[in-house]
Design a protein around this motif. Structure first.
Motif, short mmCIF file in Angstrom:
data_model
loop_
_atom_site.label_atom_id
_atom_site.label_comp_id
_atom_site.label_asym_id
_atom_site.label_seq_id
_atom_site.Cartn_x
_atom_site.Cartn_y
_atom_site.Cartn_z
N SER A 100 0.80 -1.23 0.00
CA SER A 100 0.00 0.00 0.00
C SER A 100 0.83 1.28 0.00
CB SER A 100 -0.95 0.00 1.21
OG SER A 100 -0.23 -0.16 2.41
N PHE A 127 -6.85 -1.88 4.23
CA PHE A 127 -8.04 -1.49 4.99
C PHE A 127 -8.68 -2.67 5.72
CE2 PHE A 127 -8.86 -1.93 0.44
CZ PHE A 127 -9.78 -2.96 0.41
N ASN A 130 -6.95 -3.45 10.37
CA ASN A 130 -7.12 -2.77 11.65
C ASN A 130 -8.55 -2.92 12.14
OD1 ASN A 130 -7.34 -0.40 13.64
ND2 ASN A 130 -5.19 -0.31 13.05
N ASN A 136 -9.84 2.24 9.11
CA ASN A 136 -10.15 1.45 7.91
C ASN A 136 -10.84 2.30 6.85
OD1 ASN A 136 -9.03 -0.89 8.88
ND2 ASN A 136 -10.95 -1.77 9.56
N LEU A 137 -11.74 3.18 7.27
CA LEU A 137 -12.42 4.07 6.33
C LEU A 137 -11.41 5.00 5.67
CD1 LEU A 137 -15.04 5.17 5.09
CD2 LEU A 137 -15.25 6.70 7.08
N LEU A 139 -8.20 4.40 5.22
CA LEU A 139 -7.38 3.61 4.31
C LEU A 139 -8.12 3.28 3.02
CD1 LEU A 139 -5.70 1.20 6.89
CD2 LEU A 139 -4.59 3.05 5.63
N LYS A 140 -9.43 3.09 3.11
CA LYS A 140 -10.23 2.87 1.90
C LYS A 140 -10.20 4.10 1.00
CE LYS A 140 -13.43 -0.53 3.86
NZ LYS A 140 -14.84 -0.79 4.27
N GLN A 141 -10.30 5.29 1.62
CA GLN A 141 -10.25 6.52 0.84
C GLN A 141 -8.88 6.71 0.20
OE1 GLN A 141 -13.02 8.12 0.17
NE2 GLN A 141 -14.04 6.65 1.52
N GLU A 143 -6.93 4.29 -0.79
CA GLU A 143 -6.89 3.38 -1.94
C GLU A 143 -7.66 3.97 -3.13
OE1 GLU A 143 -5.31 0.22 -2.42
OE2 GLU A 143 -4.21 1.05 -0.74
N LEU A 167 -14.94 -1.59 -3.25
CA LEU A 167 -14.61 -0.16 -3.17
C LEU A 167 -14.90 0.56 -4.47
CD1 LEU A 167 -11.16 -0.15 -1.28
CD2 LEU A 167 -13.46 0.05 -0.32
#
Length: 374
Positions: A100, A127, A130, A136-137, A139-141, A143, A167
């Motif tokens: 990542s 994401f 953790n 996690n939210l 980390l999704k953003q 990505e 996603l």
């Protein structure tokens, strides 16, 4: 073809993955831009596992694991400089970003350097790592933002691909693979007068959930005939305190393979994986596998044939006792493991597929031809 690999976590599974790619494409030049995790393994030690004929290394000095805006900006600037210099010298046909941190900074650096043939392999969706939903939210953003910078996302398992598709990120996948022939050579007899051995390998860190491994072992402490081995080391080693656990520390590849070969079953307690090379190696060594039901692991198990998945400590303990009380079925399960590995996770069938992913666009080939004519 000249392929540039960018790796921040220059250790363990990611390093094995890039090594396998280089070995699968011996006629191509692989330039590895790498960070270093000294606490895991020195970069010099990691380099020793790579083929010398077609691999070159460039140190990415400012790369580091933790998120730090200022240091990450320095790492981006340094990576852009390296990629820009390689591009001007004609050493970049494709850039492959691994994990990542490299994926985000690498896509930004490639965009700044005008490099368009970019591939990103997460090797474990960050994401999923953790228990903090807010992190996690975020980390999704990250990505999603990285994906807007361009490049192809190529996951290393079907379940990892599914997480990226959730996603809204267009992606594909190529299964990781191991060399079947080399693993077969290391298969050894378990012997008669020995304990029933449950083994895992790799870094002892949160992702691998050593606390769960310890809980399972602790429940079985009174079973003198059962032992647990963790072949590896790491910062979370203190969590492995059950008296029936042996932690070997870091060993050479041959020593690890011999330990796995002589064990009865291979266990993974990971919270998530991309597609673990350790587990795939266990398949090639004809081991039944008992794996936590998570992304990456669930792609490997054919339930009841080559092993099982478990959702919690109680299920894991129950499966180990079932195997212990029915050891006559382990050899058959191990043969299924090898068959599955040969069919679905063979490096000769899988990682060579990346050469197609790395293909040089026709326009670029034409530009090279014209440049040669002129």
């Amino acid at each position: 073809m000249r392929i540039v690999h960018v790796i921040e976590p220059f250790a363990s599974g990611v390093a094995v993955f890039v090594k396998s790619l280089a070995e699968s494409m011996p006629g191509d030049l692989h330039i590895v831009i790498h960070g270093e995790r000294q606490q895991v393994m020195s970069a010099n030690d990691v380099k020793q596992i790579f083929p010398k004929e077609n691999v070159r290394f460039i140190r990415w000095k400012s790369a580091q694991r933790s998120i730090h805006p200022f240091k990450d900006l320095l790492a981006l600037k340094e990576l852009h400089y390296i990629l820009n210099r390689l591009t001007k010298r004609g050493f970049v046909d494709a850039v492959h970003l691994h994990s990542s941190k490299s994926g985000l900074l690498g896509r930004l650096a490639c965009r700044l350097a005008g490099i368009k043939n970019v591939i990103y392999t997460p090797n474990g969706a960050p994401f999923l790592s953790n228990d903090n939903p807010v992190l996690n939210l975020l980390l999704k953003q990250v990505e999603r933002f990285g994906n807007k910078m361009g490049g192809k996302v190529v996951c290393c398992s079907a379940s990892e691909l599914a997480e990226y598709q959730k996603l809204g990120i267009a992606a594909t996948y190529i299964n990781n693979g191991v060399a079947i022939g080399n693993s077969k050579l290391s298969i050894v007899n378990r012997g008669v007068d020995r304990k029933f051995t449950v083994i895992t390998t790799g870094r002892i860190e949160t992702q691998k959930n050593p606390a769960l491994f310890n809980s399972i072992a602790s429940f079985l402490e009174d079973y003198d005939q059962i032992e647990f081995i963790w072949a590896g080391d790491g910062q979370a080693r203190n969590l492995l305190n059950s008296k029936n656990i042996t932690v070997t520390g870091w060993l050479g590849p041959k020593a690890v393979m011999d330990l796995v070969s002589s064990a009865d079953i291979f266990i993974s307690t990971s919270q998530f994986e991309g597609l673990s090379f350790s587990v795939l190696e266990a398949l090639a060594l004809k081991k039944p596998v008992l794996l936590s039901d998570c992304v990456g692991n669930r792609d490997i198990v054919r339930s009841g044939l080559n092993g099982d998945v478990f959702k919690n400590e109680i299920e894991g303990i129950g499966k180990i006792l079932h195997y212990f009380n029915n050891q006559e079925m382990l050899d058959v399960m191990g043969q299924y493991s090898l068959n599955i590995c040969e069919k679905d996770f063979n490096v000769d069938l899988n990682l060579k597929g990346y050469r197609t992913v790395y293909h040089i666009p026709e326009q670029k080939e034409e530009e090279r031809y014209l440049a040669g004519v002129n």
